[in-house]
Enzyme design. Structure first.
Site, mmCIF file in Angstrom:
data_model
loop_
_atom_site.group_PDB
_atom_site.id
_atom_site.type_symbol
_atom_site.label_atom_id
_atom_site.label_comp_id
_atom_site.label_asym_id
_atom_site.label_seq_id
_atom_site.Cartn_x
_atom_site.Cartn_y
_atom_site.Cartn_z
ATOM 1 N N HIS A 167 0.825 -1.206 0.000
ATOM 2 C CA HIS A 167 0.000 0.000 0.000
ATOM 3 C C HIS A 167 0.865 1.264 0.000
ATOM 4 O O HIS A 167 0.694 2.149 -0.847
ATOM 5 C CB HIS A 167 -0.906 -0.033 1.239
ATOM 6 C CG HIS A 167 -1.845 1.116 1.348
ATOM 7 N ND1 HIS A 167 -3.158 1.043 0.948
ATOM 8 C CD2 HIS A 167 -1.671 2.380 1.822
ATOM 9 C CE1 HIS A 167 -3.754 2.208 1.165
ATOM 10 N NE2 HIS A 167 -2.864 3.039 1.702
ATOM 11 N N GLU A 168 1.781 1.335 0.932
ATOM 12 C CA GLU A 168 2.622 2.538 1.027
ATOM 13 C C GLU A 168 3.576 2.652 -0.157
ATOM 14 O O GLU A 168 3.925 3.759 -0.577
ATOM 15 C CB GLU A 168 3.395 2.541 2.348
ATOM 16 C CG GLU A 168 2.520 2.474 3.604
ATOM 17 C CD GLU A 168 1.417 3.530 3.645
ATOM 18 O OE1 GLU A 168 1.580 4.603 3.019
ATOM 19 O OE2 GLU A 168 0.392 3.282 4.298
ATOM 20 N N HIS A 180 1.803 4.590 -2.823
ATOM 21 C CA HIS A 180 1.910 6.037 -2.596
ATOM 22 C C HIS A 180 3.280 6.554 -3.034
ATOM 23 O O HIS A 180 3.392 7.600 -3.688
ATOM 24 C CB HIS A 180 1.728 6.338 -1.104
ATOM 25 C CG HIS A 180 0.311 6.313 -0.617
ATOM 26 N ND1 HIS A 180 -0.667 7.100 -1.144
ATOM 27 C CD2 HIS A 180 -0.275 5.599 0.386
ATOM 28 C CE1 HIS A 180 -1.814 6.893 -0.500
ATOM 29 N NE2 HIS A 180 -1.599 5.969 0.431
#
Length: 508
Positions: free
Chosen positions: A268-269, A272
């Site tokens: 997920h990160e 980003h």
């Protein structure tokens, strides 16, 4: 642009570079606070963060910037509306006019308050002590309302807070969208509850931290994360942060009895971070060196975490390596069992660990609660009970304590109340819309994922989304990339297809 205008433009860019660097320094302080800072450093860190915010805000609102923008407006107006120059001007004007509504003293006070509140939350949550953080949260609510009131004329008090994160979105546009989501997802959850459940107990076996971290970093690198321009560390609540164009860091949280937690947090990160690292180098230290919106940002994290990282094709390639890493723990688990387990749908308490079908219900609960708080229809003192009641109503589960209830998310304890949670649902919707467009352009992407190759997908995202940074609004970007405004259909089609295959038809 004549010589005088060029001089003014150079001065304007230099001023924005100072703001950019002060913001990066403040981000570094927050990253340290959330990772390595000793707890006793909290008070000084809050003071330091407030100082940097005041200095950045004073520069952001300096009347000299307004004069430069006014002086250069005729030249910028003469540029094509779709040009980078025009985008720079629009974004700088938007940031300047928004910032000048907020007094520097208030900006510093708010920053110091939330920095202190974060430290209280970090200790209160493990202790399940909401009473300790309640006064801080009550003050956050007061300050959040004050922040919204600096922008009069909106239909709802939350609208200016929402606009700061997702420009153009309002309570009036989000409520019907979320109601459709709530109604559809609730019906699917009810259907799935009647079907034979997937066994995921093996995910709770003991998985040592070093191997978890190493495997997650291997995936991040395969996705395209450049560890020369970033690193991964541990924290209470995972996040990505950016100090500069070439220093974009990620964090994760490891539970040695939950294999999925750190693994999908890292994916997920990484999503980003790939966005920030992919922005055009020409935008370095400018107002365009950021994502289009928080919703678009979230679309990239959810795309890599879910549409790629939870796909069967992905694990056809990576499951043998994971099984070799945890040979004892996964000896009796085949690929199909693992795939179904990481996509198990079941009502739960923790948003960040929620499955794809129930996830947006967690978001909508928070969105509704923060609107009621801002409207004055709900008090902070009554928030824990309201939280439990909404979970019981929407998901059929009730938190046994405040630690896994009202205190589980860091957002209200490290920022304003209002304007944050809608981005998560918007991100899920946009992720499916962007991914469908990528597959339309390159049908071979899913086959490549099955071979552990992400080059085509990453290149398409970089070309169509990442490199533009904040050049376009979210709506403009969606229309350019997909040919449509925000629409639910690709997202619902994705969920219906994937989870219909796992659980049977979701239409009941």
């Amino acid at each position: 642009m004549d010589a005088a205008q060029q001089t003014q433009w150079n001065e304007l860019k230099a001023r924005w570079r100072e703001i950019y660097d002060l913001t990066g320094a403040a981000a570094l302080l927050h990253w340290d606070q959330a990772t390595y800072m000793p707890p006793a450093g909290g008070a000084a860190r809050a003071r330091q963060s407030a100082l940097l915010e005041r200095l950045a805000h004073e520069r952001r609102t300096d009347p000299a910037i307004g004069r430069l923008l006014d002086s250069l407006e005729p030249w910028f107006a003469s540029q094509p509306p779709d040009s980078v120059e025009a985008a720079h001007y629009r974004k700088m004007r938007k940031v300047y006019e928004r910032a000048t509504r907020i007094p520097a003293a208030f900006a510093a006070r708010f920053t110091e308050h939330v920095a202190n509140t974060y430290m209280v939350w970090a200790e209160a949550r493990p202790a399940n002590d909401f009473k300790r953080v309640q006064p801080c949260l009550e003050q956050t609510l007061v300050l959040s309302r004050q922040m919204a009131e600096f922008f009069p004329g909106h239909a709802h008090i939350a609208d200016p807070l929402i606009d700061m994160a997702d420009e153009g979105m309002t309570v009036a546009t989000l409520r019907p969208l979320f109601e459709t989501l709530r109604r559809t997802l609730t019906s699917w959850v009810a259907v799935i509850a009647e079907r034979p459940q997937v066994d995921a107990a093996f995910l709770r076996r003991h998985y040592p931290k070093p191997q978890q971290l190493a495997f997650g970093e291997r995936i991040a690198a395969a996705f395209g994360y450049d560890f020369r321009r970033g690193r991964q560390d541990e924290t209470h609540h995972p996040f990505m942060t950016k100090f500069s164009h070439d220093d974009v860091r990620i964090t994760t949280r490891v539970d040695e009895h939950d294999l999925a937690n750190a693994l999908f947090s890292t994916m997920h990160e990484t999503g980003h971070a790939l966005y920030e690292l992919g922005i055009d180098e020409a935008y370095d230290a400018t107002v365009l060196d950021a994502g289009a919106s928080l919703g678009v940002h979230e679309s990239q994290s959810r795309l890599w975490e879910n549409l790629v990282g939870r796909s069967r094709r992905f694990w056809e390639h990576y499951y043998p390596a994971l099984r070799a890493t945890f040979a004892e723990q996964l000896a009796d688990v085949d690929l199909e069992t693992f795939y179904r387990a990481i996509n198990r749908v079941t009502p739960s308490l923790i948003r960040t660990e929620a499955d794809e079908v129930t996830y947006n219900l967690h978001v909508i609960i928070r969105f509704d609660l923060e609107l009621e708080l801002l409207e004055g229809r709900l008090s902070i003192a009554d928030l824990p009970e309201a939280w439990g009641a909404r979970y019981a109503e929407s998901l059929g589960v009730r938190p046994p304590d405040d630690r896994d209830g009202v205190m589980q998310d860091v957002h209200w304890f490290a920022g304003p109340i209002g304007g944050g949670f809608q981005s998560y649902a918007l991100g899920n919707i946009m992720a499916a819309q962007f991914y469908a467009a990528a597959l339309d352009a390159h049908p071979q992407i899913e086959a490549e994922i099955g071979q552990g190759c992400f080059t085509t997908l990453h290149a398409w995202l970089r070309k169509n989304i990442y490199r533009h940074g904040a050049r376009y609004t979210a709506d403009e970007l969606l229309r350019r990339v997909t040919g449509q405004p925000l629409t639910l259909e690709p997202y619902l089609t994705y969920l219906r297809t994937k989870y219909g295959e796992i659980y049977g038809s979701l239409e009941g």
